[in-house]
Design an enzyme around this catalytic site. Structure first.
Site, PDB file in Angstrom:
ATOM      1  N   HIS A 246       7.617  -7.491  -9.681  1.00  0.00           N
ATOM      2  CA  HIS A 246       7.908  -8.509  -8.682  1.00  0.00           C
ATOM      3  C   HIS A 246       9.370  -8.861  -8.803  1.00  0.00           C
ATOM      4  CE1 HIS A 246       3.554  -8.621  -9.211  1.00  0.00           C
ATOM      5  NE2 HIS A 246       3.580  -8.750  -7.904  1.00  0.00           N
TER       6      HIS A 246
ATOM      7  N   GLN B 289      -1.790  -1.133 -12.587  1.00  0.00           N
ATOM      8  CA  GLN B 289      -0.680  -0.967 -11.656  1.00  0.00           C
ATOM      9  C   GLN B 289       0.626  -1.031 -12.432  1.00  0.00           C
ATOM     10  OE1 GLN B 289      -1.768  -4.243  -8.904  1.00  0.00           O
ATOM     11  NE2 GLN B 289      -1.803  -2.634  -7.359  1.00  0.00           N
TER      12      GLN B 289
ATOM     13  N   ASP C  22       3.275  -2.442 -11.883  1.00  0.00           N
ATOM     14  CA  ASP C  22       3.685  -3.445 -10.913  1.00  0.00           C
ATOM     15  C   ASP C  22       5.065  -4.007 -11.228  1.00  0.00           C
ATOM     16  OD1 ASP C  22       3.278  -4.957  -8.698  1.00  0.00           O
ATOM     17  OD2 ASP C  22       1.386  -5.831  -9.390  1.00  0.00           O
TER      18      ASP C  22
ATOM     19  N   CYS D 116       0.464 -10.487  -8.854  1.00  0.00           N
ATOM     20  CA  CYS D 116       1.529 -11.336  -8.336  1.00  0.00           C
ATOM     21  C   CYS D 116       1.428 -12.811  -8.744  1.00  0.00           C
ATOM     22  CB  CYS D 116       1.681 -11.182  -6.824  1.00  0.00           C
ATOM     23  SG  CYS D 116       0.225 -10.669  -5.931  1.00  0.00           S
TER      24      CYS D 116
ATOM     25  N   HIS E 257       7.004  -7.183  -3.877  1.00  0.00           N
ATOM     26  CA  HIS E 257       5.959  -6.648  -4.756  1.00  0.00           C
ATOM     27  C   HIS E 257       6.100  -5.142  -4.638  1.00  0.00           C
ATOM     28  CE1 HIS E 257       3.287 -10.381  -3.998  1.00  0.00           C
ATOM     29  NE2 HIS E 257       4.280 -10.493  -3.130  1.00  0.00           N
TER      30      HIS E 257
ATOM     31  N   ARG F 218     -10.970  -4.690  -8.969  1.00  0.00           N
ATOM     32  CA  ARG F 218     -11.300  -4.952  -7.570  1.00  0.00           C
ATOM     33  C   ARG F 218     -12.684  -4.422  -7.293  1.00  0.00           C
ATOM     34  NH1 ARG F 218      -5.642  -3.144  -4.541  1.00  0.00           N
ATOM     35  NH2 ARG F 218      -4.314  -4.523  -5.779  1.00  0.00           N
TER      36      ARG F 218
END
Length: 649
Positions: free
Chosen positions: A384, A380, A382, A333, A510, A362
RNA sequence: GCCGGCGUAGCUCAAUCGGCAGAGCGACGCAUUCGUAAUGCGUAGGUUAGCGGUUCAAUUCCGCUCGCCGGCUCCA
């Protein structure tokens, strides 16, 4: 004096006041009485010996019903606890509920149980079952109960009691075993017919890692031995589709000792990856997303500003460059936000949908790592979405539809949704959380989709809808998630120029669809048991020549099939018998085997064998190419038998 | 991270009480030229996870480290 008892079929009968539920069952049918293990009176589960003193709606519960099976398992937990107390009198009792597929009981014992101890405990349980001890039940005022359990040294029970609000508490007993329990239970221990203790594990008291570690014994119980055997067999079958095992057998991926939690994708696994990625890119383009890529390492100051430093530091890796501290991104993000902020944004450009296959790292606790399902670095899928407040509802619903399309329509996966609310370790005021949580809730209601509330499990910056998929053993993994965020725009001072020419604050979503590509592939491996649909299969067809003489023809067929369409066709050139090569192709779960020999060479055909459908007869090379192309292009989960011919009778 | 279990050839697994580390599959070589789930013969392959200790002798017993497995906690 009579009481009127209403039965589930609507019939009403008169009984003497104080009649027991068992007697009611006997009056209906001896068979029902024999199968009965509990009763529901006015919606409340009770023991069978409960006396009915008022007019009521009554439902006899047997082990055939899910509630009955749950009672059976709960009683099995008590029987196990009695056995443990007999063998290890110093054991202290914690809790022992029925769970999905079985039960467990937690004990505090000085020496932990070994797997061999389970056999001894099972033997003792059989003894208790043979003794056919009755379960009896009474109420006690709380203070007395605390005194009595304290006198027995049952400190965990005392703690449970102290946290209870009720004046009266419910106590159960079978044989010499006494336990704090709401019930209900079986009439007697002899009613437990089929059970097995499965494994021992550590478990924190009350799930709190700062409290003592207890010993948990898991077991399962069923109404019949047949059901138990069936369940155990299912567990074995599930183990055979474990993605870690198939990943090794099918040469898809591996984890090396040199990189715990950092998976290696093998060439075949990478083919699946690429197929998913192509699909991902196509679907996002279609839905108005723009693809970006943001760096893996970014300055620590960015992570301070985003709030990660305060709320997520424990999970992050840091590194140093030229005496400055940088973090390896655990989320995408902040990078996305930097791109949004690079220029002035107009309301006309919103919603702005940035998508990114972002590699994040992580630090997960070593004990939680699990194949591809939980790793320390993952990609991911991902995105946004930066939007006007007025666009929130529509955007959330769009993502929900997107996820449903991918999970259900494309992969045929069942999923469950949870709405995760504000966690303890959260940023921002309650009012904003309430607004965001309400928006997610409304979107789910608008879609008419069922969901569960998962209290306190939101991200630190906002509430989320989590989409859970199941693995082969029914363990659920969070994959998709939609998070609504008012916090980042604030912290990064994001703005857009509105119609009025003034600056306004956008809102962010997100979201991920697959979740992590690694985890999603793990789920798919287990879902398909390694037999991927043709569009994902690393090798879609293997050509199997009957003998060396036909290698040239086989090579020609391969060239023809691979010419234009990116089909993945290989050729088994080994000097082996057909049966041997077919066996290997089957074990590799290759969708199609194309056998070629004298007949095929003469006619310009291939003999098609499908891994599940068997021998489908022969087709011209061109007809097979078209059928396979169509199957791949349509991303079907199963072959089109009209195009390929019917299996031989 | 915590509790418990486990770690032998590429894979699956043997090895009695502490006494020369083995099999099948796979790989490779040779023979075989084969029609829908395993052709035959042969060859290579090991720091028994790593380090340390006990012992005449350790795959075996003890300690530590690493990794894996089942849970707990945590999460995509």
């Amino acid at each position: 004096m009579a009481v009127k008892i209403t039965l589930p079929d609507g019939s009403i009968k008169d009984y003497e006041r104080g009649v027991s539920a068992l007697e009611v069952a006997e009056s209906i049918s001896p068979r029902l009485a024999k199968a009965a293990i509990a009763v529901r009176v006015e919606g409340v589960m009770q023991d069978l010996d409960t006396e009915i003193k008022e007019d009521s709606l009554l439902q006899i519960i047997t082990v055939e019903q899910p509630e009955g099976l749950e009672i059976l398992r709960h009683s099995a937990a008590h029987i196990m606890a009695e056995a443990v107390k007999r063998l290890y009198p110093e054991a202290k009792l914690a809790i022992g509920p029925a769970i999905e597929n079985g039960f467990y009981y937690d004990f505090d014992v000085p020496d932990s149980f070994s797997p061999e101890d389970l056999g001894r405990i099972e033997d003792e349980m059989r003894r208790i079952i043979r003794e056919d001890q009755a379960f009896s039940h009474w109420e006690l005022d709380k203070e007395t109960a605390i005194r009595e359990f304290a006198a027995k040294g049952e400190e965990y029970k005392v703690e449970l009691l102290q946290d209870m609000d009720d004046e009266k508490v419910s106590i159960y007993r079978q044989g010499d075993f006494i336990d704090l329990c709401r019930g209900p239970h079986l009439p007697s221990t002899g009613r437990l017919k089929a059970f097995k203790l499965l494994n021992v594990a550590g478990a924190y008291w009350r799930g709190d890692s700062s409290r003592p570690m207890l010993q948990r014994i898991y077991g399962t119980a069923f109404a019949r031995q047949k059901d138990l055997d069936q369940y155990l067999q299912r567990l074995e079958e599930a183990a055979r589709r474990d993605h870690r095992r198939l990943g090794k057998e099918l040469d898809l991926f591996s984890l090396q000792d040199e990189g715990p939690g950092f998976p290696f994708l093998h060439p075949k696994g990478m083919v699946i990856w690429r197929a998913l990625e192509d699909f991902w890119r196509q679907e996002h383009r279609r839905r108005g997303y723009q693809e970006i890529k943001t760096p893996i390492i970014l300055s620590e100051s960015l992570w301070r500003q985003s709030g990660h430093w305060d709320h997520y530091r424990e999970n992050m890796y840091f590194t140093e460059i030229d005496n400055n501290t940088y973090a390896i991104k655990p989320m995408n993000c902040p990078g996305s936000v930097l791109l949004y902020r690079r220029r002035l944004q107009s309301y006309r450009d919103l919603p702005l949908r940035y998508c990114e296959l972002g590699l994040v790292h992580r630090h997960e606790l070593s004990g939680t790592l699990h194949g591809l399902m939980r790793v320390r670095c993952f990609h991911q899928d991902d995105a946004h979405i930066f939007m006007l407040p007025s666009q929130i509802q529509e955007e959330i619903e769009g993502v929900i539809e997107f996820i449903d399309y991918v999970y259900r329509d494309i992969f045929g996966l069942n999923y469950r949704v949870e709405l995760s609310t504000k966690p303890e370790n959260a940023m921002g005021p309650d009012e904003i959380w309430d607004v965001a949580t309400e928006a997610l809730r409304q979107a789910m209601e608008a879609k008419g989709m069922p969901y569960k509330i998962n209290e306190g499990d939101g991200a630190f910056y906002g509430p989320k809808l989590d989409f859970h998929l199941e693995d082969c053993l029914g363990r659920t993994w969070q994959c998709g998630t939609i998070q609504l965020d008012f916090m980042f725009p604030e912290r990064f001072d994001l703005t857009y120029v509105g119609e009025d020419g003034n600056e306004h604050r956008p809102v962010m979503i997100h979201r991920v669809i697959f979740g992590a590509l690694e985890r999603f592939i793990g789920i798919l491996i287990e879902e398909f048991a390694g037999a991927f649909p043709a569009w994902l299969a690393p090798i879609q067809a293997r050509i199997i020549p009957v003998g060396d003489r036909f290698l040239d023809y086989a090579k020609g067929v391969q060239n023809q099939l691979m010419a234009d369409d990116h089909l993945r066709i290989d050729l088994d050139r080994r000097d082996e018998k057909v049966g041997y090569k077919i066996r290997h192709a089957q074990l590799e779960k290759i969708p199609y085997m194309l056998i070629v020999g004298e007949k095929e060479e003469a006619a310009g055909t291939v003999s098609v064998r499908h891994r599940q459908l068997g021998d489908l007869g022969s087709l011209s090379v061109e007809a097979f190419r078209e059928a396979l192309c169509q199957e791949v292009k349509s991303m079907s989960l199963a072959p089109d038998q009209d195009k390929l011919g019917k299996p031989m009778p």
